[in-house]
Scaffold this motif. Sequence first.
Motif, PDB file in Angstrom:
ATOM      1  N   THR A 102      -3.387  11.416   2.227  1.00  5.53           N
ATOM      2  CA  THR A 102      -3.128  10.215   1.423  1.00  5.53           C
ATOM      3  C   THR A 102      -1.837  10.393   0.622  1.00  5.53           C
ATOM      4  O   THR A 102      -1.042   9.456   0.494  1.00  5.53           O
ATOM      5  CB  THR A 102      -4.313   9.944   0.475  1.00  5.53           C
ATOM      6  N   GLU A 118       1.076   9.908   2.888  1.00  6.11           N
ATOM      7  CA  GLU A 118       1.274   8.480   3.146  1.00  6.11           C
ATOM      8  C   GLU A 118       1.994   7.837   1.959  1.00  6.11           C
ATOM      9  O   GLU A 118       2.867   6.985   2.134  1.00  6.11           O
ATOM     10  CB  GLU A 118      -0.075   7.797   3.405  1.00  6.11           C
ATOM     11  N   LEU A 134      -0.441   4.951  -6.201  1.00  7.69           N
ATOM     12  CA  LEU A 134      -1.773   4.648  -5.678  1.00  7.69           C
ATOM     13  C   LEU A 134      -2.719   4.437  -6.845  1.00  7.69           C
ATOM     14  O   LEU A 134      -2.757   5.247  -7.781  1.00  7.69           O
ATOM     15  CB  LEU A 134      -2.267   5.818  -4.818  1.00  7.69           C
ATOM     16  N   GLY A 165      -7.402   2.000  -4.583  1.00  4.67           N
ATOM     17  CA  GLY A 165      -6.825   2.111  -3.251  1.00  4.67           C
ATOM     18  C   GLY A 165      -5.605   1.249  -3.003  1.00  4.67           C
ATOM     19  O   GLY A 165      -5.053   1.264  -1.905  1.00  4.67           O
TER      20      GLY A 165
END
Length: 136
Positions: free
Chosen positions: A9, A12, A39, A43
């Motif tokens: 994550t 990303e 982030l 989410g």
Amino acid sequence: MTKYEITDTDRELIRRALLVLEKNFDDGVYNHTVGCALLTRGGSIYTGVNCDGIHGSCAEYITVGAAISAGERELDTIVAVHDKAHNFVLSPCGNCRQMLFEYCPDIKVILNDGEGNLIKVAARDLLPFAWTPVIC
Ligand SMILES: [Zn+2]
């Protein structure tokens, strides 16, 4: 200082920061050199680039401002990256560290440890003995 594991994550999020910078790097008028991605705990991802000018604003400020303006208050992770030629993760400046501490001291910040390694730490750990508002 607790160091958190860099996850897929997080990678990303770095990719999203690079993407927003690439889209806005040189628009013919302004030359943006820093991209940022944030982030939320829910989410959602917000992105931004630095804004030049007499006083200018760091990409972290622009991105946190976008998230806060959208009503977000639970911020999870943030990362800023340098221009596409260098393509590396930045450490937040002192002004941004203070802002992150005040808005969300537990937000995780992905940064470069200066030896080429990515690390992730809480904003509060980046600014020991931070200034806090005095409530009278
Ligand atoms: Zn800054």
